[in-house]
Design a protein around this motif. Structure first.
Motif, PDB file in Angstrom:
ATOM      1  N   ILE B 171       0.842  -0.865   0.099  1.00  0.00           N
ATOM      2  CA  ILE B 171       0.167   0.511  -0.492  1.00  0.00           C
ATOM      3  C   ILE B 171       0.655   1.547  -0.337  1.00  0.00           C
ATOM      4  O   ILE B 171       0.742   2.316  -1.034  1.00  0.00           O
ATOM      5  CB  ILE B 171      -0.820  -0.253   0.962  1.00  0.00           C
ATOM      6  N   PRO B 172       2.220   1.345   0.635  1.00  0.00           N
ATOM      7  CA  PRO B 172       2.535   2.297   1.457  1.00  0.00           C
ATOM      8  C   PRO B 172       3.522   2.977  -0.199  1.00  0.00           C
ATOM      9  O   PRO B 172       3.256   4.224  -1.080  1.00  0.00           O
ATOM     10  CB  PRO B 172       3.579   2.284   2.251  1.00  0.00           C
ATOM     11  N   ILE B 175       0.811   4.103  -2.344  1.00  0.00           N
ATOM     12  CA  ILE B 175       0.264   5.641  -2.365  1.00  0.00           C
ATOM     13  C   ILE B 175       1.502   6.665  -3.319  1.00  0.00           C
ATOM     14  O   ILE B 175       0.716   7.509  -3.897  1.00  0.00           O
ATOM     15  CB  ILE B 175       0.193   5.599  -0.775  1.00  0.00           C
ATOM     16  N   PHE B 176       2.539   6.592  -2.902  1.00  0.00           N
ATOM     17  CA  PHE B 176       3.232   6.947  -3.569  1.00  0.00           C
ATOM     18  C   PHE B 176       3.790   7.195  -4.626  1.00  0.00           C
ATOM     19  O   PHE B 176       4.219   8.134  -5.067  1.00  0.00           O
ATOM     20  CB  PHE B 176       4.399   7.316  -2.140  1.00  0.00           C
TER      21      PHE B 176
END
Lengths: 249, 222
Positions: B171-172, B175-176
């Motif tokens: 997920i991170p 997102i980035f």
């Protein structure tokens, strides 16, 4: 370097000792949990003052906040227990970690469900893509992963160790996931309780909440113990003390 | 160091002998991208808004698809066990496998991503951020994926389980990664996003080999 741990720490490794001590502790935990949860629920749902903005709908925090706090601390306990199991090769730590996972997952589900019920009248939607909701959902996914991995192994000991590694990986990643999601989108109000600041609510409102939180922790302790006891009996079913226990009853 | 190079060379050689393993994730990546205009809308305005997320999700799924193979063949023919008992550093072995996986999946995905970007009408300013973010983000995906692969390599049905274990960790990066492309497409500075992706990459490179080695030992012994 040799680290000497206190004696009770090594005693925890013995399934029999664990079984004996929890049969003493379990009734106490259950009783305290029952008393605190009934007190907190009645006080919070009936006697606490109404919120000037949200009216009565705010009262769901008396369930929502304890479940959300527990869902998070249960994951921490699971990871710590898994780590202890990996480092000290302690069978009982893996039993505790395994017992934690379904409890934590159900707490996460409860927190999401109560949040949705509260969100409908307040935000006008069951679900919004908000940072704290999303990170709770991700926490639920992490729990599901741990449960799935534990049950995928035929060999119990390998399943335990694999789940412990996964729980530790998850615990390292949780802050990263939390901050990345927070940066991405946030709408949720700040934390209700923090250790460093005085709560913004009046005491008539947060006292029952505090009682509920403590009550939920005791409830969690009781459920955890009874699950772990069942697991111990299953795993040690060949041991003499379990056989004599069965013959006695 | 020479062990690391030798291990990468071996894995790359094996990969080039079975070219399907390299081509399949790339074809998958393009096909997933093609499903969106068919499923959502062929309008350029809709697609260009969706493009950053769609391309990143497609890349993520393509990485996930190929990650199961990192240790699978070596486990099946027993060479993984030999590598674990050999006196060479396991850390380096694991790093070599992950680097090799990145070269044949993430790196190639980044190279063909401009093609998908054109098909989905991503604004021209977004193409360079897309390639850069994929180059920085996909190695971290390989790292996280290798943890899942190592945990499930001993199981007969690892496929769906890997997705369950690994997707939350992605997920991170997602997102980035898509944030970089969105910012770039709007002409905003992307250095901050790239720095965060780089930080995730450094962090995962530092810590995940420990988890991968531990997981491999558990899987091989069971």
């Amino acid at each position: 370097m040799k680290i000497k741990m206190p004696r009770w720490f090594y005693q925890l490794a013995s399934p029999r000792w664990f079984y004996d001590i929890t049969s003493m502790l379990l009734p106490w935990f259950s009783m305290i949990a029952l008393i605190l949860m009934i007190t907190g629920a009645v006080w919070g749902l009936v006697f606490a003052p109404e919120d000037y903005q949200q009216g009565n709908s705010y009262r769901i925090i008396y369930i929502h906040v304890p479940t959300a706090i527990l869902a998070q601390s249960c994951y921490m306990l699971m990871a710590v227990a898994g780590g202890i199991g990996l480092v000290w090769k302690m069978k009982m730590a893996h039993v505790v970690a395994k017992a934690c996972a379904p409890i934590g997952a159900s707490m996460a589900v409860l927190a999401l469900a109560t949040g949705a019920i509260w969100g409908k009248p307040t935000w006008g939607a069951w679900w919004v893509w908000d940072a704290r909701l999303t990170s709770m959902l991700v926490l639920l996914f992490l729990y599901i992963g741990v449960i799935a991995l534990t049950s995928a192994f035929e060999h119990v000991a390998s399943g335990d160790k694999a789940a412990a590694v996964l729980a530790l990986v998850g615990v390292v990643n949780i802050p990263i996931i939390k901050y990345s999601v927070e940066w991405w989108n946030t709408l949720h109000q700040g934390a209700t309780f923090t250790l460093t600041e005085k709560p913004a609510m009046p005491p008539e409102m947060w006292m029952p909440l505090l009682i509920m939180v403590i009550g939920f922790y005791c409830f969690f302790g009781a459920i955890l113990m009874s699950r772990a006891r069942t697991e111990v009996l299953q795993r040690e079913s060949r041991a003499d003390w379990v056989k004599s226990l069965v013959e006695q009853s | 160091m020479s062990f690391l190079v030798a291990a990468i060379r071996r894995d790359l050689l094996l990969a080039f002998r079975r070219r399907n393993d390299i081509v399949n994730p790339l074809a998958f990546f393009l096909m997933v991208g093609v499903m969106f205009p068919l499923g959502v809308s062929p309008e350029a305005s809709v697609l260009s808004a969706l493009a950053p997320g769609v391309i990143w999700v497609a890349a993520l799924l393509a990485c996930l698809l190929s990650v199961d193979g990192i240790f699978r063949t070596d486990f099946d023919d027993g060479s993984l066990e030999q590598m674990l008992v050999s006196p060479q550093s396991l850390h380096q072995l694991v790093m070599a496998k992950v680097i090799c996986h990145w070269l044949i999946s993430g790196f190639c995905l980044a190279m063909i991503s401009p093609l998908l970007a054109m098909m989905l009408f991503l604004p021209g300013e977004g193409v360079m951020p897309l390639v850069l973010s994929l180059l920085l983000g996909t190695p971290a995906l390989s790292m996280f994926g290798a943890i899942g692969a190592a945990l499930t390599v001993g199981l007969r049905k690892g496929g769906v389980l890997i997705a369950l274990l690994v997707l939350p960790l992605y997920i991170p990066v997602l997102i980035f990664g898509s944030g970089t492309v969105q910012a770039g497409a709007m002409g905003l500075p992307i250095a901050g996003y790239l720095a965060l992706l780089g930080a995730i990459l450094v962090f995962s490179t530092l810590l995940s080999p420990f988890a991968i080695v531990a997981a491999l030992k558990i899987s091989v012994r069971s």
